[in-house]
Design an enzyme around this catalytic site. Structure first.
Site, PDB file in Angstrom:
ATOM      1  N   ASP A 209       0.853  -1.210   0.000  1.00 22.87           N
ATOM      2  CA  ASP A 209       0.000   0.000   0.000  1.00 22.87           C
ATOM      3  C   ASP A 209       0.879   1.247   0.000  1.00 22.87           C
ATOM      4  OD1 ASP A 209       0.176  -1.249   2.967  1.00 22.87           O
ATOM      5  OD2 ASP A 209       0.429   0.926   3.030  1.00 22.87           O
ATOM      6  N   ASP A 211       0.440   3.664   2.265  1.00 19.80           N
ATOM      7  CA  ASP A 211       0.156   4.249   3.575  1.00 19.80           C
ATOM      8  C   ASP A 211      -0.969   5.285   3.421  1.00 19.80           C
ATOM      9  OD1 ASP A 211       0.732   4.092   6.320  1.00 19.80           O
ATOM     10  OD2 ASP A 211       1.872   5.937   6.243  1.00 19.80           O
TER      11      ASP A 211
END
Ligand SMILES: CSC[C@H]1O[C@H](OP(=O)(O)O)[C@H](O)[C@@H]1O
Ligand SMILES: Nc1ncnc2[nH]cnc12
Length: 288
Positions: A209, A211
């Site tokens: 991801d 974040d």
């Protein structure tokens, strides 16, 4: 007897090691309590390995609850000389895309609830940690990614945060301003304890991801991490197998003698109980 030369620690989404043969489980207890789970011992690509699910099978342990000392001590009990860790991480740079792998070579500590040393109880020491990751294991892991066609970057800084909540946006921006590459919640304590135990350590950090800093991407959620981890699992297994094949048998790195000049306490000042408890880790340096 050495039961395994290579230890593999599987992180979020990686609770077993595909391709292991001659498998048996071993439940170990240590002076630091029980490890995260039983070890799964077996043969991979002709080499004896020990697999441990970091959060326990079923993912039962928070990052802050992980028995880091028991896990590394147990690896030492098995005779493990090198640990390859697998971890899910958030990306702090555009260039590290979900499903890419990063082999970090530095850490920044943002944890505050963990014990990450075997020293104490009357024995004081300080190991060098300027290069917190084993260069040999990191190179082997990086080459394994290249050999298996997995996009990867060798080197980078891993921010180790306490969690379990993900970062605030202000924190995420701060870590980016520090030039950090990836963020996770588990690897720094393992690296510190492995160094004190004179075990080589490196991580394959699997980006799941961005974040919460990236305007074009939703803020990280567990759903999103799990979805990417499923895509990563096959690559992780391929990379581990290639790394195990390529791992040299002899150690020439400084990890194997990390404690040589580290212990400050005079041997005769060390309490007998501490000496006994810690002989597996410090014993060869406490002969006088
Ligand atoms: C699954 S979300 C956050 C969780 O994932 C990472 O775990 P690991 O390093 O064991 O793969 C991260 O450090 C957090 O513990
Ligand atoms: N964004 C993130 N922050 C902390 N740990 C993570 N593990 C996976 N993604 C993460």
């Amino acid at each position: 007897m050495q039961e395994a030369a290579i230890g593999i620690i599987g992180g979020s989404g990686l609770y077993s090691m595909p391709g292991l043969t001659d498998v048996h489980e071993k439940k170990l207890t240590t002076p630091f309590g029980d490890p995260s789970d039983s070890f799964v011992l077996g043969t991979l690509e002709g080499k004896k390995v020990a697999f441990l699910a970091r959060h326990g099978r079923g993912h039962r342990l928070l990052p802050s609850e992980l028995p880091f000392r028991a896990n590394i001590y147990a690896m030492k009990m098995l005779g493990v000389e090198r640990i390859l860790s697998l971890s899910a991480v958030g990306s702090l740079k555009e260039e590290h895309k979900p499903t890419d792998f990063v082999i970090p070579d530095q850490f920044i500590d943002r944890t505050f609830l963990r014990t990450a040393t075997f020293f104490g109880d009357g024995i004081v020491g300080h190991v060098a940690f300027g290069d917190p990751v084993c260069g040999t294991v990191a190179s082997v892991a990086s080459d394994a990614c290249s050999a298996r066609g997995v996009p990867s970057k060798k080197g980078g800084t891993y921010v180790c945060m306490e969690g379990p909540q993900f970062s605030t946006r202000a924190e995420s921006f701060l870590y980016r301003s520090w030039g950090a590459d990836v963020i996770g919640m588990t690897n720094l304590q393992e690296a510190k304890l492995a160094r004190e135990a004179e075990i080589c350590y490196a991580t394959v950090a699997m980006v799941t991801d961005y974040d919460c800093w990236h305007e074009a991407h939703d803020d990280v959620t567990v759903d999103q991490i799990v979805a990417v981890l499923h895509q990563n699992a096959a690559n992780a297994a391929k990379v581990v197998r290639a790394a195990v094949v390529a791992m040299p048998s002899e150690r020439t790195c400084p990890c194997a003698s990390a404690l040589q000049h580290a212990i400050l306490t005079q041997p005769d000042a060390i309490p007998a109980a501490t000496r006994e408890k810690m002989k597996l880790i410090f014993g060869k340096y406490l002969n006088s």
